[in-house]
Design a protein around this motif. Structure first.
Motif, PDB file in Angstrom:
ATOM      1  N   HIS A  63       0.837  -1.200   0.000  1.00 51.25           N
ATOM      2  CA  HIS A  63       0.000   0.000   0.000  1.00 51.25           C
ATOM      3  C   HIS A  63       0.879   1.259   0.000  1.00 51.25           C
ATOM      4  CE1 HIS A  63      -3.659   2.269   1.903  1.00 51.25           C
ATOM      5  NE2 HIS A  63      -3.344   2.701   0.693  1.00 51.25           N
ATOM      6  N   LEU A  64       1.984   1.216   0.755  1.00 56.08           N
ATOM      7  CA  LEU A  64       2.904   2.349   0.799  1.00 56.08           C
ATOM      8  C   LEU A  64       3.488   2.617  -0.582  1.00 56.08           C
ATOM      9  CD1 LEU A  64       4.538   4.466   2.384  1.00 56.08           C
ATOM     10  CD2 LEU A  64       6.243   2.693   2.806  1.00 56.08           C
ATOM     11  N   PHE A  65       3.909   1.558  -1.277  1.00 53.46           N
ATOM     12  CA  PHE A  65       4.488   1.721  -2.609  1.00 53.46           C
ATOM     13  C   PHE A  65       3.466   2.315  -3.580  1.00 53.46           C
ATOM     14  CE2 PHE A  65       7.430  -2.081  -1.581  1.00 53.46           C
ATOM     15  CZ  PHE A  65       8.245  -1.249  -0.837  1.00 53.46           C
ATOM     16  N   THR A  66       2.194   1.900  -3.404  1.00 54.31           N
ATOM     17  CA  THR A  66       1.130   2.443  -4.255  1.00 54.31           C
ATOM     18  C   THR A  66       1.001   3.951  -4.056  1.00 54.31           C
ATOM     19  OG1 THR A  66      -0.110   0.356  -4.163  1.00 54.31           O
ATOM     20  CG2 THR A  66      -1.333   2.327  -4.809  1.00 54.31           C
ATOM     21  N   GLN A  67       1.068   4.369  -2.801  1.00 52.93           N
ATOM     22  CA  GLN A  67       0.992   5.798  -2.491  1.00 52.93           C
ATOM     23  C   GLN A  67       2.188   6.549  -3.087  1.00 52.93           C
ATOM     24  OE1 GLN A  67      -1.426   7.347  -1.053  1.00 52.93           O
ATOM     25  NE2 GLN A  67      -2.624   5.789   0.000  1.00 52.93           N
ATOM     26  N   LEU A  68       3.370   5.947  -3.012  1.00 48.83           N
ATOM     27  CA  LEU A  68       4.565   6.586  -3.569  1.00 48.83           C
ATOM     28  C   LEU A  68       4.468   6.722  -5.084  1.00 48.83           C
ATOM     29  CD1 LEU A  68       7.369   4.809  -1.464  1.00 48.83           C
ATOM     30  CD2 LEU A  68       6.501   7.138  -1.187  1.00 48.83           C
ATOM     31  N   ILE A  69       3.902   5.705  -5.721  1.00 48.65           N
ATOM     32  CA  ILE A  69       3.716   5.758  -7.183  1.00 48.65           C
ATOM     33  C   ILE A  69       2.731   6.854  -7.560  1.00 48.65           C
ATOM     34  CG2 ILE A  69       2.801   4.499  -9.184  1.00 48.65           C
ATOM     35  CD1 ILE A  69       3.916   1.935  -7.884  1.00 48.65           C
ATOM     36  N   GLU A  70       1.642   6.951  -6.794  1.00 44.28           N
ATOM     37  CA  GLU A  70       0.629   7.967  -7.079  1.00 44.28           C
ATOM     38  C   GLU A  70       1.195   9.380  -6.953  1.00 44.28           C
ATOM     39  OE1 GLU A  70      -2.644   7.274  -4.486  1.00 44.28           O
ATOM     40  OE2 GLU A  70      -3.353   5.488  -5.566  1.00 44.28           O
ATOM     41  N   GLN A  71       2.142   9.545  -6.046  1.00 45.91           N
ATOM     42  CA  GLN A  71       2.763  10.862  -5.855  1.00 45.91           C
ATOM     43  C   GLN A  71       3.999  11.046  -6.741  1.00 45.91           C
ATOM     44  OE1 GLN A  71       1.371  13.297  -3.886  1.00 45.91           O
ATOM     45  NE2 GLN A  71      -0.297  11.789  -3.818  1.00 45.91           N
ATOM     46  N   ASP A  72       4.227  10.079  -7.620  1.00 42.04           N
ATOM     47  CA  ASP A  72       5.336  10.123  -8.577  1.00 42.04           C
ATOM     48  C   ASP A  72       6.702  10.192  -7.883  1.00 42.04           C
ATOM     49  OD1 ASP A  72       6.237  10.060 -11.234  1.00 42.04           O
ATOM     50  OD2 ASP A  72       6.531  12.228 -11.282  1.00 42.04           O
ATOM     51  N   LEU A  73       6.796   9.652  -6.674  1.00 41.52           N
ATOM     52  CA  LEU A  73       8.054   9.701  -5.940  1.00 41.52           C
ATOM     53  C   LEU A  73       9.049   8.650  -6.415  1.00 41.52           C
ATOM     54  CD1 LEU A  73       6.570  10.353  -2.404  1.00 41.52           C
ATOM     55  CD2 LEU A  73       8.055  11.903  -3.691  1.00 41.52           C
ATOM     56  N   LEU A  74       8.531   7.566  -6.994  1.00 40.51           N
ATOM     57  CA  LEU A  74       9.425   6.508  -7.449  1.00 40.51           C
ATOM     58  C   LEU A  74       9.991   6.780  -8.835  1.00 40.51           C
ATOM     59  CD1 LEU A  74       7.803   3.235  -6.070  1.00 40.51           C
ATOM     60  CD2 LEU A  74       9.384   4.830  -5.006  1.00 40.51           C
ATOM     61  N   SER A  75       9.627   7.926  -9.411  1.00 43.68           N
ATOM     62  CA  SER A  75      10.268   8.312 -10.677  1.00 43.68           C
ATOM     63  C   SER A  75      11.741   8.640 -10.438  1.00 43.68           C
ATOM     64  CB  SER A  75       9.557   9.518 -11.293  1.00 43.68           C
ATOM     65  OG  SER A  75       9.595  10.639 -10.404  1.00 43.68           O
ATOM     66  N   ASN A  76      12.053   9.009  -9.202  1.00 39.56           N
ATOM     67  CA  ASN A  76      13.455   9.139  -8.795  1.00 39.56           C
ATOM     68  C   ASN A  76      13.943   7.734  -8.447  1.00 39.56           C
ATOM     69  OD1 ASN A  76      15.901   9.459  -7.404  1.00 39.56           O
ATOM     70  ND2 ASN A  76      15.276  11.393  -6.469  1.00 39.56           N
ATOM     71  N   GLU A  77      14.791   7.170  -9.274  1.00 39.02           N
ATOM     72  CA  GLU A  77      15.199   5.768  -9.137  1.00 39.02           C
ATOM     73  C   GLU A  77      16.002   5.502  -7.871  1.00 39.02           C
ATOM     74  OE1 GLU A  77      17.182   4.525 -12.663  1.00 39.02           O
ATOM     75  OE2 GLU A  77      15.386   4.706 -13.924  1.00 39.02           O
ATOM     76  N   LEU A  78      16.451   6.568  -7.202  1.00 42.50           N
ATOM     77  CA  LEU A  78      17.238   6.387  -5.984  1.00 42.50           C
ATOM     78  C   LEU A  78      16.380   6.460  -4.721  1.00 42.50           C
ATOM     79  CD1 LEU A  78      20.154   5.964  -5.021  1.00 42.50           C
ATOM     80  CD2 LEU A  78      20.453   8.451  -5.027  1.00 42.50           C
ATOM     81  N   PHE A  79      15.121   6.880  -4.851  1.00 39.62           N
ATOM     82  CA  PHE A  79      14.270   7.108  -3.683  1.00 39.62           C
ATOM     83  C   PHE A  79      14.047   5.822  -2.887  1.00 39.62           C
ATOM     84  CE2 PHE A  79      10.363   7.821  -1.316  1.00 39.62           C
ATOM     85  CZ  PHE A  79      10.528   9.111  -0.835  1.00 39.62           C
ATOM     86  N   LEU A  80      13.541   4.778  -3.535  1.00 43.13           N
ATOM     87  CA  LEU A  80      13.277   3.531  -2.825  1.00 43.13           C
ATOM     88  C   LEU A  80      14.562   2.843  -2.380  1.00 43.13           C
ATOM     89  CD1 LEU A  80      11.340   1.490  -1.695  1.00 43.13           C
ATOM     90  CD2 LEU A  80      11.151   0.439  -3.967  1.00 43.13           C
ATOM     91  N   PRO A  81      15.592   2.763  -3.224  1.00 47.67           N
ATOM     92  CA  PRO A  81      16.858   2.193  -2.735  1.00 47.67           C
ATOM     93  C   PRO A  81      17.383   2.918  -1.496  1.00 47.67           C
ATOM     94  CG  PRO A  81      16.912   2.302  -5.121  1.00 47.67           C
ATOM     95  CD  PRO A  81      15.656   3.008  -4.685  1.00 47.67           C
ATOM     96  N   ASP A  82      17.235   4.246  -1.452  1.00 42.48           N
ATOM     97  CA  ASP A  82      17.692   4.993  -0.290  1.00 42.48           C
ATOM     98  C   ASP A  82      16.879   4.623   0.946  1.00 42.48           C
ATOM     99  OD1 ASP A  82      18.980   6.757   1.377  1.00 42.48           O
ATOM    100  OD2 ASP A  82      18.102   8.560   0.518  1.00 42.48           O
ATOM    101  N   LEU A  83      15.573   4.444   0.790  1.00 45.45           N
ATOM    102  CA  LEU A  83      14.737   4.023   1.913  1.00 45.45           C
ATOM    103  C   LEU A  83      15.203   2.683   2.478  1.00 45.45           C
ATOM    104  CD1 LEU A  83      11.138   4.925   0.651  1.00 45.45           C
ATOM    105  CD2 LEU A  83      12.424   6.093   2.445  1.00 45.45           C
ATOM    106  N   LEU A  84      15.416   1.720   1.602  1.00 45.84           N
ATOM    107  CA  LEU A  84      15.854   0.392   2.042  1.00 45.84           C
ATOM    108  C   LEU A  84      17.265   0.450   2.628  1.00 45.84           C
ATOM    109  CD1 LEU A  84      14.518  -1.762  -0.932  1.00 45.84           C
ATOM    110  CD2 LEU A  84      13.490  -1.466   1.327  1.00 45.84           C
TER     111      LEU A  84
END
Length: 411
Positions: free
Chosen positions: A42-63
């Motif tokens: 659900h969190l990833f869905t929210q991030l996609i909706e806000q176009d935050l995962l268009s930055n390819e480093l955003f999710l890797p940085d979180l992990l």
């Protein structure tokens, strides 16, 4: 972002890790939106909706931030690649929240109990089973905490963990320094951290830049004169056969030809350097010494003045009378002195040594551009010498017997 990859990540995240990810994303998604998020999917869905995962480093940085390095491979990357990318690129994840999360990782049960006890104005029912991240969220709701409002948190932590309180202070100082700096974009990527005391900031900067140059960094603090010589003997007797160079940075007070231990006893600079001329595993290899210390009592004319009152922002290293001795060295040595003989070296009481700050900045910039060390030190000479230091000046001095051009690598 590939949905299949996200699904694989989601399957392996624990509930506490999802809570950590939600906290890190708070500034992007908002508290209300995150209240209904129960799992990573659900969190990833929210991030996609806000176009935050268009930055390819955003999710890797979180992990990377929560320490799930094993999951980075599912995104087609790894710990080393993410670490290097973050050195030069901002992922968009809040540095403020990353700092708070880092604190949460090191809060002990006893720390947390004491913190809850000190927070008398937060709802006791919520605090009973709250994690440290929950406590921070409640403090934010009560407007007791924010990126520009860290005093209350620091005050509470100072009563339960001095080390955690210090980390908050370090973040505050770093943020203040970055807001005051006016530097090029290239230099901005290497934002030098500022810490409460100048000596700590200098060491931190030096450690950071030499780590980037692939040096194995070791630190010795608060040494007496005999302790300094013991450290010199220790390092000069080591086997450096697998190393390509040796660097020693010494930050202390001093007088002409000497530096002082914390006991006030002088150590001749030549005695610090000479043992390395006889180190067989360093023969033919560059041996660099950078020394921040006064080399006399005289002031060089300029526009800085001596720090004599509590309100002054700059100070010269304390000095005592001591005999002069020249610095005999063999081949392949370089000694970078903060100042020429007979003169004082200055330190800013907040930002630290003028020489060390400029050295770190120009090493980072010059080494990345494959400049040789003498060209870099020439730039350091200029950067320091043009500064106005309380009506006086400072002129660094490199001395060397290098037999080859030296270019140091930097990531």
């Amino acid at each position: 972002m590939d949905l299949e990859k996200l699904h694989k990540v989601d399957e392996q995240l624990q509930k506490s890790e999802v809570a950590a990810l939600k906290f890190l994303c708070m500034d992007h998604l908002g508290r209300k939106r995150l209240e209904n998020v129960k799992d990573a999917k659900h969190l990833f869905t929210q991030l996609i909706e806000q176009d935050l995962l268009s930055n390819e480093l955003f999710l890797p940085d979180l992990l990377y931030t929560i320490g799930r390095y094993d999951l980075l491979s599912k995104l087609g990357t790894n710990k080393t690649c993410v670490s290097r990318s973050l050195e030069n690129t901002h992922s968009g994840v809040s540095l403020y929240r990353k700092m708070l999360y880092g604190l949460s990782e090191d809060v002990t049960d006893e720390n947390l109990h004491n913190i809850k006890f000190l927070l008398n104005n937060l709802p006791k029912a919520k605090l009973a089973t709250a994690t440290f991240l929950d406590v921070l969220s409640e403090m934010e709701k009560m407007e007791m905490l924010g990126e520009d409002n860290l005093d209350e948190l620091q005050n509470i932590l100072s009563k339960s963990s001095k080390e955690l309180a210090y980390r908050v202070q370090k973040f505050k100082n770093t943020s203040q320094q970055e807001s005051m700096l006016s530097v090029s974009e290239e230099e901005e990527n290497f934002s030098l951290p500022v810490q409460p005391q100048d000596e700590f900031m200098n060491v931190d900067n030096l450690e950071r830049v030499f780590n980037k140059m692939h040096f194995q960094v070791e630190e010795r603090k608060d040494l007496t004169s005999s302790g300094i010589m013991n450290a010199v003997e220790e390092f000069s007797l080591r086997d450096h056969s697998k190393m390509d160079a040796f660097v020693c940075c010494l930050l202390s007070h001093g007088e002409k030809g000497t530096v002082f231990g914390i006991d006030g006893a002088p150590v001749l600079i030549c005695d610090l350097i000479q043992p390395f001329a006889h180190c067989s595993s360093l023969i033919g290899k560059p041996k660099l010494f950078f020394i921040q210390a006064c080399q006399g009592k005289a002031f060089q004319k300029g526009v800085w003045r001596q720090d004599g009152t509590i309100d002054d922002e700059c100070e010269e290293d304390a000095v005592q009378a001591s005999g002069l001795s020249s610095i005999p060295v063999g081949a392949d040595f370089l000694i970078g002195m903060a100042t020429v003989e007979s003169y004082k070296a200055f330190r800013h009481t907040v930002n630290g040594s003028i020489f060390i700050q400029e050295l770190c900045k120009h090493l980072y910039k010059g080494c990345r551009e494959k400049e040789d060390i003498l060209s870099i030190l020439t730039r350091v000479n200029r950067s320091v010498s043009v500064q106005d230091l309380n009506k006086y000046k400072q002129m660094p001095e490199p001395r060397y017997t290098l037999t080859k051009k030296l270019v140091l690598p930097l990531d």
